[in-house]
Design a protein around this motif. Sequence first.
Motif, PDB file in Angstrom:
ATOM      1  N   ALA A   1       0.820  -1.217   0.000  1.00 45.33           N
ATOM      2  CA  ALA A   1       0.000   0.000   0.000  1.00 45.33           C
ATOM      3  C   ALA A   1       0.853   1.266   0.000  1.00 45.33           C
ATOM      4  N   LYS A   2       0.652   2.097  -1.037  1.00 44.31           N
ATOM      5  CA  LYS A   2       1.353   3.387  -1.122  1.00 44.31           C
ATOM      6  C   LYS A   2       1.056   4.214   0.122  1.00 44.31           C
ATOM      7  N   ASN A   3      -0.232   4.239   0.527  1.00 51.34           N
ATOM      8  CA  ASN A   3      -0.645   5.151   1.599  1.00 51.34           C
ATOM      9  C   ASN A   3      -0.319   4.635   2.994  1.00 51.34           C
ATOM     10  N   SER A   4       0.333   3.450   3.024  1.00 54.65           N
ATOM     11  CA  SER A   4       0.902   2.960   4.282  1.00 54.65           C
ATOM     12  C   SER A   4       2.420   3.137   4.242  1.00 54.65           C
TER      13      SER A   4
ATOM     14  N   ILE B   1      -3.801  22.234   5.192  1.00 55.20           N
ATOM     15  CA  ILE B   1      -3.155  21.478   6.277  1.00 55.20           C
ATOM     16  C   ILE B   1      -3.379  22.185   7.612  1.00 55.20           C
ATOM     17  N   ASP B   2      -4.488  22.930   7.701  1.00 53.27           N
ATOM     18  CA  ASP B   2      -4.775  23.691   8.924  1.00 53.27           C
ATOM     19  C   ASP B   2      -4.868  22.793  10.155  1.00 53.27           C
ATOM     20  N   MET B   3      -5.448  21.608   9.990  1.00 54.05           N
ATOM     21  CA  MET B   3      -5.575  20.721  11.159  1.00 54.05           C
ATOM     22  C   MET B   3      -4.208  20.217  11.624  1.00 54.05           C
ATOM     23  N   HIS B   4      -3.311  19.981  10.643  1.00 54.04           N
ATOM     24  CA  HIS B   4      -1.957  19.555  11.004  1.00 54.04           C
ATOM     25  C   HIS B   4      -1.293  20.657  11.858  1.00 54.04           C
TER      26      HIS B   4
ATOM     27  N   PRO C   1     -12.003  13.624  10.574  1.00 53.43           N
ATOM     28  CA  PRO C   1     -11.015  12.549  10.757  1.00 53.43           C
ATOM     29  C   PRO C   1     -10.017  12.486   9.596  1.00 53.43           C
ATOM     30  N   SER C   2      -9.147  13.489   9.555  1.00 52.32           N
ATOM     31  CA  SER C   2      -8.155  13.600   8.481  1.00 52.32           C
ATOM     32  C   SER C   2      -7.081  12.522   8.633  1.00 52.32           C
ATOM     33  N   VAL C   3      -6.834  11.781   7.547  1.00 52.15           N
ATOM     34  CA  VAL C   3      -5.800  10.733   7.565  1.00 52.15           C
ATOM     35  C   VAL C   3      -4.429  11.355   7.802  1.00 52.15           C
ATOM     36  N   GLY C   4      -4.101  12.359   7.004  1.00 50.97           N
ATOM     37  CA  GLY C   4      -2.763  12.968   7.108  1.00 50.97           C
ATOM     38  C   GLY C   4      -2.540  13.651   8.432  1.00 50.97           C
ATOM     39  N   ALA C   5      -3.572  14.349   8.930  1.00 53.28           N
ATOM     40  CA  ALA C   5      -3.404  15.041  10.219  1.00 53.28           C
ATOM     41  C   ALA C   5      -3.208  14.020  11.341  1.00 53.28           C
TER      42      ALA C   5
ATOM     43  N   THR D   1     -13.088   7.378  -0.675  1.00 58.64           N
ATOM     44  CA  THR D   1     -13.064   8.378  -1.747  1.00 58.64           C
ATOM     45  C   THR D   1     -12.115   7.970  -2.867  1.00 58.64           C
ATOM     46  N   ASP D   2     -11.041   7.267  -2.519  1.00 54.86           N
ATOM     47  CA  ASP D   2     -10.066   6.872  -3.546  1.00 54.86           C
ATOM     48  C   ASP D   2     -10.662   5.869  -4.526  1.00 54.86           C
ATOM     49  N   ALA D   3     -11.762   5.221  -4.156  1.00 53.53           N
ATOM     50  CA  ALA D   3     -12.365   4.220  -5.051  1.00 53.53           C
ATOM     51  C   ALA D   3     -13.557   4.801  -5.809  1.00 53.53           C
TER      52      ALA D   3
ATOM     53  N   ASN E   1     -17.978  13.186  -0.754  1.00 57.28           N
ATOM     54  CA  ASN E   1     -18.059  13.986   0.485  1.00 57.28           C
ATOM     55  C   ASN E   1     -16.714  14.315   1.096  1.00 57.28           C
ATOM     56  N   ILE E   2     -15.627  13.841   0.513  1.00 53.11           N
ATOM     57  CA  ILE E   2     -14.319  14.046   1.151  1.00 53.11           C
ATOM     58  C   ILE E   2     -13.530  15.177   0.505  1.00 53.11           C
ATOM     59  N   PHE E   3     -13.423  15.171  -0.808  1.00 53.90           N
ATOM     60  CA  PHE E   3     -12.656  16.230  -1.490  1.00 53.90           C
ATOM     61  C   PHE E   3     -13.602  17.115  -2.291  1.00 53.90           C
TER      62      PHE E   3
ATOM     63  N   LEU F   1      -4.308  10.584  -9.856  1.00 54.05           N
ATOM     64  CA  LEU F   1      -3.977   9.158  -9.762  1.00 54.05           C
ATOM     65  C   LEU F   1      -5.168   8.242  -9.987  1.00 54.05           C
ATOM     66  N   ARG F   2      -6.230   8.390  -9.217  1.00 54.72           N
ATOM     67  CA  ARG F   2      -7.359   7.448  -9.278  1.00 54.72           C
ATOM     68  C   ARG F   2      -8.248   7.766 -10.480  1.00 54.72           C
ATOM     69  N   GLY F   3      -8.273   9.027 -10.899  1.00 49.32           N
ATOM     70  CA  GLY F   3      -9.002   9.372 -12.116  1.00 49.32           C
ATOM     71  C   GLY F   3      -8.345   8.718 -13.317  1.00 49.32           C
TER      72      GLY F   3
HETATM   73  C1  EPZ Z   1      -4.999  10.659   2.391  1.00 52.47           C
HETATM   74  O1  EPZ Z   1      -4.864  12.003   1.934  1.00 52.47           O
HETATM   75  C2  EPZ Z   1      -4.616   9.789   1.207  1.00 52.47           C
HETATM   76  N1  EPZ Z   1      -3.232  10.056   0.832  1.00 52.47           N
HETATM   77  C3  EPZ Z   1      -5.546  10.093   0.040  1.00 52.47           C
HETATM   78  O2  EPZ Z   1      -5.198   9.183  -1.010  1.00 52.47           O
HETATM   79  C4  EPZ Z   1      -6.980   9.820   0.468  1.00 52.47           C
HETATM   80  O3  EPZ Z   1      -7.854  10.191  -0.583  1.00 52.47           O
HETATM   81  C5  EPZ Z   1      -7.315  10.652   1.723  1.00 52.47           C
HETATM   82  O4  EPZ Z   1      -6.346  10.372   2.758  1.00 52.47           O
HETATM   83  C6  EPZ Z   1      -8.709  10.353   2.267  1.00 52.47           C
HETATM   84  O5  EPZ Z   1      -8.802   8.999   2.560  1.00 52.47           O
HETATM   85  C7  EPZ Z   1      -2.241   9.434   1.520  1.00 52.47           C
HETATM   86  O6  EPZ Z   1      -2.485   8.705   2.462  1.00 52.47           O
HETATM   87  C8  EPZ Z   1      -0.840   9.681   1.047  1.00 52.47           C
HETATM   88  P1  EPZ Z   1      -7.299  13.873   4.502  1.00 52.47           P
HETATM   89  P2  EPZ Z   1      -4.943  13.218   3.002  1.00 52.47           P
HETATM   90  O7  EPZ Z   1      -6.385  14.698   5.321  1.00 52.47           O
HETATM   91  O8  EPZ Z   1      -4.290  12.814   4.258  1.00 52.47           O
HETATM   92  C9  EPZ Z   1      -9.484  18.101   4.347  1.00 52.47           C
HETATM   93  C10 EPZ Z   1      -4.618   8.572  -3.184  1.00 52.47           C
HETATM   94  O9  EPZ Z   1      -5.290   8.582  -4.223  1.00 52.47           O
HETATM   95  N2  EPZ Z   1      -8.421  18.591   5.241  1.00 52.47           N
HETATM   96  O10 EPZ Z   1      -8.013  12.720   5.149  1.00 52.47           O
HETATM   97  O11 EPZ Z   1      -4.498  14.453   2.316  1.00 52.47           O
HETATM   98  C11 EPZ Z   1      -8.956  17.752   2.947  1.00 52.47           C
HETATM   99  O12 EPZ Z   1      -8.903  18.900   2.139  1.00 52.47           O
HETATM  100  C12 EPZ Z   1      -4.693   9.742  -2.237  1.00 52.47           C
HETATM  101  O13 EPZ Z   1      -3.887   7.617  -2.821  1.00 52.47           O
HETATM  102  C13 EPZ Z   1      -8.516  19.877   5.751  1.00 52.47           C
HETATM  103  O14 EPZ Z   1      -9.445  20.623   5.453  1.00 52.47           O
HETATM  104  O15 EPZ Z   1      -6.534  13.300   3.226  1.00 52.47           O
HETATM  105  C14 EPZ Z   1      -9.986  16.773   2.467  1.00 52.47           C
HETATM  106  O16 EPZ Z   1     -11.104  17.480   1.967  1.00 52.47           O
HETATM  107  C15 EPZ Z   1      -5.534  10.858  -2.808  1.00 52.47           C
HETATM  108  N3  EPZ Z   1      -7.538  20.337   6.581  1.00 52.47           N
HETATM  109  C16 EPZ Z   1     -10.380  16.027   3.742  1.00 52.47           C
HETATM  110  O17 EPZ Z   1      -9.973  16.854   4.840  1.00 52.47           O
HETATM  111  C17 EPZ Z   1      -6.478  19.546   6.933  1.00 52.47           C
HETATM  112  O18 EPZ Z   1      -5.617  20.008   7.717  1.00 52.47           O
HETATM  113  C18 EPZ Z   1      -9.711  14.654   3.891  1.00 52.47           C
HETATM  114  O19 EPZ Z   1      -8.330  14.863   3.789  1.00 52.47           O
HETATM  115  C19 EPZ Z   1      -6.395  18.237   6.395  1.00 52.47           C
HETATM  116  C20 EPZ Z   1      -7.383  17.778   5.564  1.00 52.47           C
END
Ligand code: EPZ
Length: 418
Positions: free
Chosen positions: A21-24, A123-126, A162-166, A305-307, A327-329, A371-373
């Motif tokens: 998994a890339k995202n892991s 990245i405001d939540m980060h 519940p932001s993944v990256g944050a 959302t990626d699917a 509902n995510i992006f 990527l997914r598109g």
């Molecule tokens: C991760 O992105 C994945 N990337 C994405 O996969 C995936 O689509 C996404 O999680 C949702 O599952 C990796 O893991 C490398 P988020 P991430 O923070 O962390 C908003 C792929 O195709 N947000 O959960 O960036 C954000 O704009 C990629 O492999 C804020 O507003 O996703 C989005 O609308 C694409 N402020 C929503 O939250 C913040 O500080 C979800 O984003 C952070 C996020």
Amino acid sequence: MQKLIINGGQRLRGEIELQGAKNSALPILSASLLCDGESILYNCPCLSDIYSAIRILNSLGCRCSFSDNKAVIKSGNLEKFEISEELMCEMRSSIIFLGAILGKSKESIVSYPGGCELGSRPIDMHLDAFRKMGVDIKEEYGKIICKARDGIHGAKITLDFPSVGATENIMLASVLAKGETVINNSAREPEICDLAEYLRKCGAKIKGDGESRIIIKGVKKLYGCEHDIMPDRIAGATYLSAAASTGGEIILKKSCINAMESFLSVLEDAGCSISVAGDVIYLRSGARLKAVKSIRTMPYPGFPTDAQAIIMATLLKANGTSIFEENIFDCRYKHIDALLKMGADIKVRGKTAVVQGVKRLYGASVEATDLRGGAAMVIAGLSAEGKSTITGLRHIDRGYENIENVFRNLGADIKRTE
Ligand code: EPZ
């Protein structure tokens, strides 16, 4: 410029092993710089994003090697704490290094990872979380300048979403912090659990991963370890979908069935017969697929959302109307123009897309913009009549190992040309 040439219409049949998994792998590569010593990551996918992450690690003073899906990272004291703008822009998820650098060096300078492919990527939540952990943050000229004068301390953090990256960035900043960090409303994705598993092997004290509250107790040091990267559930969804949309059958080995549940149930609703045994998924798709009346993307364990683009491409010829809600992006329908060019019937209003199944799709020349598109365009090309040409492969290569070889092994007429 490289392109994929597809002559569609073949039923895909055969068996494949799922990539890591890339995202892991990406957050775990970032986490490895927190350690003293050597980490070995197995089942690491061979992707352009992985190479970008390795270039970032080497630029910080780690020593990395990567071959045959095995990454070896030697880390100790970082030589620097700044990531160049050029390296930051190579991939969106470079921001995932900020938490780890802060966790190790207590200071860092990075630039914004950029957005626009799926809409803005704030990245405001980060940053809000890091401020709560004692980090002063200044933003000037596109740079984010971070410094924790008195070191990083634990904090109680509640995420608005519940932001993944944050979630991952807070975990990385807190494992070596003073005291305890609580992340409320944390992301529950399986990749978060894989990251937590790696960090626990390195000596971190983490619990609650996979739930909506993660508790981390800071420790003094972390040591490198060996870890198998989990399978890529979205790549798995992609290959299953391609078989489903061409009326084929596929055996997917080294899968992660639990992590793919929400996706598998949609394919079953569409009329596929699916059976699982251990880490193997067997899918058979009979005649014309059935439309799925509602697909709403949600945080895990909801539909991913990626699917969304991938299942949309799969249902373009299904019998009936499928209604999508993203509902995510805020901008994740960019692939629809290309699908319309191939004869699809899709109407978009805001975050809703209504797909009316058509009898046939026609090959066309299209360009991937994310990527997914891009993966969705490949799936549509495989089930279209005639020839499709797909450019923008740098997007697809960020997430799929040898996508044309995988599909050719399943009987597709597909090749990559310069
Ligand atoms: C991760 O992105 C994945 N990337 C994405 O996969 C995936 O689509 C996404 O999680 C949702 O599952 C990796 O893991 C490398 P988020 P991430 O923070 O962390 C908003 C792929 O195709 N947000 O959960 O960036 C954000 O704009 C990629 O492999 C804020 O507003 O996703 C989005 O609308 C694409 N402020 C929503 O939250 C913040 O500080 C979800 O984003 C952070 C996020």
